[in-house]
Design an enzyme around this catalytic site. Structure first.
Site, short mmCIF file in Angstrom:
data_model
loop_
_atom_site.label_atom_id
_atom_site.label_comp_id
_atom_site.label_asym_id
_atom_site.label_seq_id
_atom_site.Cartn_x
_atom_site.Cartn_y
_atom_site.Cartn_z
N HIS A 1 0.80 -1.22 0.00
CA HIS A 1 0.00 0.00 0.00
C HIS A 1 0.84 1.27 0.00
O HIS A 1 0.44 2.28 -0.56
CB HIS A 1 -1.01 -0.03 1.15
CG HIS A 1 -2.13 -0.97 0.86
ND1 HIS A 1 -2.29 -2.17 1.52
CD2 HIS A 1 -3.10 -0.93 -0.08
CE1 HIS A 1 -3.33 -2.80 1.02
NE2 HIS A 1 -3.85 -2.08 0.06
N GLU B 1 -10.99 -10.20 -6.37
CA GLU B 1 -9.62 -10.23 -5.84
C GLU B 1 -9.36 -11.44 -4.95
O GLU B 1 -8.31 -11.53 -4.34
CB GLU B 1 -9.28 -8.92 -5.12
CG GLU B 1 -10.24 -8.54 -4.02
CD GLU B 1 -9.92 -7.20 -3.37
OE1 GLU B 1 -8.80 -6.69 -3.54
OE2 GLU B 1 -10.80 -6.66 -2.68
N CYS C 1 -8.66 -2.59 -11.42
CA CYS C 1 -8.12 -1.45 -10.68
C CYS C 1 -6.86 -1.84 -9.92
O CYS C 1 -6.32 -1.06 -9.17
CB CYS C 1 -9.17 -0.85 -9.76
SG CYS C 1 -9.80 -2.02 -8.56
N ASP D 1 -4.35 -8.03 -4.78
CA ASP D 1 -4.70 -9.10 -3.85
C ASP D 1 -4.89 -10.41 -4.57
O ASP D 1 -4.49 -11.46 -4.07
CB ASP D 1 -5.97 -8.73 -3.07
CG ASP D 1 -5.65 -7.82 -1.90
OD1 ASP D 1 -4.64 -8.08 -1.22
OD2 ASP D 1 -6.37 -6.84 -1.68
#
Ligand code: PEP
Ligand code: MG
Length: 533
Positions: A183, A424, A495, A448
């Site tokens: 992240h 995901e 995304c 993920d």
């Protein structure tokens, strides 16, 4: 001069700037003994340290409301009594007394039923850190206070550190830990800050203030650059900026392939600032609004009104598609005000939709806020980490409840708001056909999906070479999701970071992906590839 090469990169940009070493000092309490007659003197040290922390927090609370709760806690008498008694009765030194008292309180808060009270656990640990730093004469680093251009070098940065970054001064980031889809990487990229992650041992090699050069796209870091290297990097910087200008000229051309398929080109954002920045790239909308950043930057769970104000502003700014993902917290994303129980496997633990479904009232505050914002633009709701149809149905039912409440309260919203989901988890891939019948759209979260399909932690640099969305299993899953979506007549977007990877775009176009959503910095490059396909 030494050139460090990093194999895996996921951002672009050239930076030449002095290093700012972000190092948490060692705050383990010293073990000196305190005799009975020294107790008063030891207690005085606590009084002084606490006054300094209160003064510091008063200043911070004026700038950011996160610190208001900390301030309240630092003034708490129970905390003071706990420390004083340990010194006077148990003859502990002030550092040990502070450490033990803080741990005791944090433990009590963490075990409480009420979410608000549990939040206090994180506050008190932060105060403990500040008190110990003061008592040990150590300074805590603060990325928010930078006021000159630097390249930040750190062992690791947490998302809560990165939200404080100011791209005006942070010209680059180098970390030892983390992978390209961790992240911290994503947040830095959304701010257009060049970043290199997984650079082993780098903070040992660097000294504060020395100038280094970095090329994030090539994965190069030049330590102690000589005159030739410095001028080479200045030239590279200019070439990079020229290339950017050339691509900028394509911005007004809609993303249509040579065969005439209109591709939706969208941005991933974390806040309203990111939307303003992405709108400059002439995007078709926002494919992923990571709403958790709004929660992470706050001092409490943001209320419906607080969230509504943000989503409304976002919807007005971006009248095209605005896909708001509901809270995706847990994993490596923590909240400063909510003490998560320690889990052995946080990425397989209590995160994302699991938390939202378990904390229904909190979830509803968010859903009502998003629904109300849907009156101001083309807003869509997206649920993260889905593994079962029951979860999707439960989430949709809660949306229905929220709609009824809003109608009863005379509040307007888009009756036909689209409810989609992230793809995901392996379960969502296997059940893609069934999900496609009940979801309004899919968005593939390769960050993920890759870690869960391959059982490779997305942030672990030791196994970073095994983490690849080009693995045949991941590619096959992506193809399957797109086919399943199209069979049911719904659009499929992506995304995850793969959507913005120049090396992946052609493959994804071949698969028939309808929407690419990515960090703003990649949009110009992907548009050019779509136009040439
Ligand atoms: C993903 O997993 O691909 C994704 C886009 O979500 P996040 O990176 O926020 O987990
Ligand atoms: Mg994800």
């Amino acid at each position: 001069m030494e050139v460090v090469k990093v194999e895996k990169t996921a951002s672009r940009g050239i930076a030449v700037a002095p290093v700012y070493l972000y190092r948490e000092p060692d705050l383990a309490p010293d073990s000196y003994a305190v005799a009975k007659e020294q107790a008063e003197e030891e207690q005085k040290k606590f009084v002084d340290a606490r006054s300094a922390v209160v003064e510091e927090l008063e200043k911070l609370a004026g700038e950011n409301e996160i610190f208001a709760a900390h301030l309240e806690m630092a003034n708490d008498f129970m905390l003071q009594d706990g420390v004083n008694n340990r010194i006077a009765i148990e003859q502990k030194n002030v550092q040990i007394a502070v450490k033990e008292t803080v741990e005791e309180f944090a433990g009590i808060f963490a075990a409480m039923e009420d979410a608000y009270m549990r939040e206090r656990g994180a506050d008190i640990r932060d105060i403990g850190k500040r008190l110990l730093a003061g008592l040990k004469g150590k300074k805590l680093p603060d990325l928010g206070s930078l006021d000159a251009p630097v390249i930040v070098a750190a062992r690791d940065l947490y998302p809560s550190d990165t939200v404080k970054l100011n791209p005006e001064f942070v010209k680059g980031i180098v970390t030892e830990e983390g992978g390209v889809t961790s992240h911290v990487s994503i947040i830095a990229k959304s701010m257009n800050i060049p970043i290199l992650v997984g650079v082993s041992g780098i903070s040992e090699k660097l000294t504060d203030g020395e100038t280094v050069c970095m090329d994030a796209g090539q994965g190069l870091l030049v330590l102690a650059p000589d005159e030739t290297a410095l001028s080479e990097y200045q030239q590279k910087k200019e070439a990079y900026e020229n290339e950017r200008r050339r691509l900028m000229e394509l911005r007004n051309t809609p993303a249509v392939t040579k065969e005439g398929k209109r591709i939706s080109l969208c941005a991933n954002v974390g806040n309203v600032e990111d939307i303003k920045n992405a709108l400059e790239m002439n995007i078709d909308g926002v494919g992923l609004f990571r709403s958790e950043l709004l929660y992470m930057e706050n001092s409490h769970f943001p209320t419906e009104e607080e969230q509504f104000a943000v989503y409304k502003e976002a919807a007005e700014l971006c009248p095209k598609e605005l896909t708001i993902r509901t809270l995706d917290i847990g994993g490596d994303k923590e909240l400063p005000y909510f003490a998560f129980e320690k889990e052995d496997n946080p990425f397989l633990g209590w995160r994302a939709i699991r938390i939202s479904l378990d904390m229904k009232e909190m979830f509803k505050e968010q859903l009502r806020a998003i629904l109300r914002a849907s009156s101001y633009g083309h807003v869509r709701i997206m649920f993260p980490m889905m593994i079962s149809l029951e979860e999707l149905r439960d989430a949709k039912e809660i949306v229905e409840e929220c709609k009824k409440e809003l109608t009863a309260g005379g509040k307007s919203f888009d009756e036909n708001i689209e409810l989609g989901m992230m793809m995901e988890t392996p379960a969502s891939v296997i059940l893609a056909d069934a999900f496609a019948k009940e979801a309004d759209f899919f968005s593939i979260g390769t960050n993920d999906l890759t870690q869960y399909l391959l059982a490779v932690d997305r942030g672990n640099k030791k196994i970073a070479d095994r983490y690849s969305y080009f693995h045949p299993a991941v590619l096959s899953a992506i193809g399957h999701i797109i086919e399943a979506g199209h069979r049911a007549g719904i659009k499929v977007g992506m995304c995850g970071e793969m959507a913005g990877d120049s090396k992946a775009v052609l493959k994804l176009l071949e698969f028939g992906l309808d929407e690419f959503s990515m960090s703003a910095g990649n949009i110009d490059y992907v548009r050019e590839q779509i136009l040439n396909y």
